[in-house]
Write an enzyme that holds these catalytic residues in place. Sequence first.
Site, PDB file in Angstrom:
ATOM      1  N   GLU A  29       0.821  -1.208   0.000  1.00 10.22           N
ATOM      2  CA  GLU A  29       0.000   0.000   0.000  1.00 10.22           C
ATOM      3  C   GLU A  29       0.864   1.271   0.000  1.00 10.22           C
ATOM      4  O   GLU A  29       0.599   2.197  -0.738  1.00 10.22           O
ATOM      5  CB  GLU A  29      -0.919  -0.038   1.242  1.00 10.22           C
ATOM      6  CG  GLU A  29      -1.645   1.247   1.576  1.00 10.22           C
ATOM      7  CD  GLU A  29      -2.719   1.586   0.562  1.00 10.22           C
ATOM      8  OE1 GLU A  29      -2.991   0.742  -0.302  1.00 10.22           O
ATOM      9  OE2 GLU A  29      -3.250   2.707   0.623  1.00 10.22           O
ATOM     10  N   ASP A  30       1.899   1.295   0.839  1.00 10.00           N
ATOM     11  CA  ASP A  30       2.616   2.550   1.094  1.00 10.00           C
ATOM     12  C   ASP A  30       4.007   2.658   0.488  1.00 10.00           C
ATOM     13  O   ASP A  30       4.625   3.712   0.582  1.00 10.00           O
ATOM     14  CB  ASP A  30       2.776   2.753   2.613  1.00 10.00           C
ATOM     15  CG  ASP A  30       1.444   2.982   3.294  1.00 10.00           C
ATOM     16  OD1 ASP A  30       0.467   3.263   2.583  1.00 10.00           O
ATOM     17  OD2 ASP A  30       1.392   2.871   4.533  1.00 10.00           O
TER      18      ASP A  30
END
Length: 734
Positions: A90-91
């Site tokens: 996700e990051d």
Amino acid sequence: MTQAAIEKENKLIAQEYKELLRISYQTLTDEDKTLIRSAFEVAVDAHKNQRRKSGEAYIFHPIAVAKIVASEIGLDAVSIASALLHDVVEDTEYTLDDLDRMFGETVARIVDGLTKIAHLKKEMNISQQAENFRKMLLTLNDDVRVIIIKIADRYHNMLTMDSMPEHKQVKIASETLYIYAPLAHRIGLYNIKTELEDLSLKYTEPEVYNSIKDKIEESKEEQQAYIDAFSATIDNSLKKEGLNYIIKGRMKSIFSMRRKMLAQNVTYEEIYDKFAIRIIYESDAQNEKFLAWKIYSIVTDHFTPNPVRLRDWISSPKSTGYEALHITVMGPQGKWVEVQIRSERMHEIAEKGYAAHFKYKHGNQKEQGIEVWLNKLQEALENANTNAVDFVEEFKLNLYSKEIFVFTPKGDLKSLPKGATPLDFSFNIHTEVGMRTRGAKVNGKLVPLNTTLQSGDQVEIITSEQARPNQNWLDYATTARARAKIKSVLREEKKSVAEEGKEILRRKLKSQKINLNEDSINKMVTYFKLKTSLDLFYRVGIGSIDNTMLKDFASSYNNAFISFFKNRMRRTPAPEEINKDEITSKYDMLVFGKEEEKLEYKLSQCCNPIPGDSVFGFVSVSEGIKVHKKNCPNAISLQSNYAYRIITAKWIDSSQQEYQADIELTGIDNLGLINDITEVISDIMHVNMRNLNFSTDGGTFKGKITVVVKNKSILKKLTDNLKEIHGIDKVTRI
Ligand code: MN
């Protein structure tokens, strides 16, 4: 940051990592440790340039989530590794393929599920939340570990929310209450569910939270004294039996006290069951149940039990897998107190839920719970036409309602939510049985399909090839499973009526010199204020759009050429206007009470209900019935303080409304006549009968029947069909 500060931080990170391995509930093999180690290293590298709002290095968050997963929930190494990696895709720069290559397919799939959840829209309104929730459950595939790690992630975020702006805190807290706490409950993570609820209350109603928290703190000593007095009374007898056990007090959570105060309209001081006493005993597998009842017997030797408050979750565990014996006794100082008797194994299952289930799977326990639940969930989700809000509400309804246990005719035990009816039972047995339900016997007696079942009932379903679901069944069934099935059959049925209706319409229009084509269909849909052509054909099929109405349409349609030029000058309506019309034509009438009466009402100003909302009526002193939304901010207090003034209300589609009609028949009595009549009514016409009265006199026959029909044209068809029966002379409506 200075070099010294960085070194200090790295040291802390290393400490946290060691702690993670140390507190794992499952025993980790060397292979497990290697997996966790490399997940840790990748996570550290991936997040190396990130910091959280509080300023600390980001990696502390995945480690903390992994600690919850490893210790509080007690999952395996794959889950611990996935928790460490949960925010990586996700990051950061890392991709799913990277993870797949490095950690294998399972870890990659779990992280993929978690990333998908992170991508769901973050809006606050209930229907979007509900849709998100549904999507989230769909990402489960068959790996419940995705949801469990997500719960752990949310739990840690709730624990570290102080540095966030207030509006975000409230938003996250209410989402937690709406979605994550119920999920945690259903998975059997009772402790985390309680923590999530309490933490949410802390942000949604800080004053309430703090005041209850302070009061609990103040009453701690008093409580310990009570528990000591209780223990002292039974200690000797328990020891004499050679039992190894501990006695503990278990305080109700802040959130559940708050709920009690609201629901019963009492102050904190007036809550009588603020805490329970737990007796946790050592036992081998064979004697577990026997010892529980032995302890029961000792406790009740010293304290009088309340006979209506005995719960035996040992003989029939809850569907979450919870086992224990609960009794309420008159304890010291003449106060009722709940006593929970559990073996160490049962206690572990209550604390760890899913993980402990895994561990004890090979014992002689019936494997209940999670798999059954997931199957049901999958089934409900696959029914893509269910509205998401309905789905979540029904899901939650099933969740919080306590369970009842009923028996099949062969004596098999079935668990159903409280409030379930014979119809729910029959769908629980099998969809095919549900679809063919004709009637039901409870404890040998014939009962209506909407009877509320009680624990211990023996239920027998009577089926018939001719039986099939009808609209009323939606009022009789309470479980999500049954309702979803019924709805899908009704939809199918609507389609087939609509097909017939289309042909009828084609014929009738032809006699008015109009062709059934896209243009005429569109004009009729607009003319009759409907949503789709399906609605149009259906209404023609059941006769709620009749000849007169079609003639009116035809004359306006044939005149349309003249008004064509006038209409061209008019603007087309804005989309919102069309939408509003659609809703009001689908749910165009509000009815009250069991009898679904039409009554005078006003829509309340505080929540402005619109057609289709779930609503209830409140009988006000000066203004008659006021209608509120079920989720109106005032609803809980109205319902708890003035329950006797609440009247049920619902929006209906007036074309679905049913009417009662009495029919009188006369004729010549012959063998099988009554059979023929009832066959025409229920099997051929599929009309419901409310009342039936036959008498014969000297070879003549007289009968009175009350039927329930949707409209006059069905009634007419019915009487026509009845006249055809051999022996019937006259059929009249009274
Ligand atoms: Mn996270």
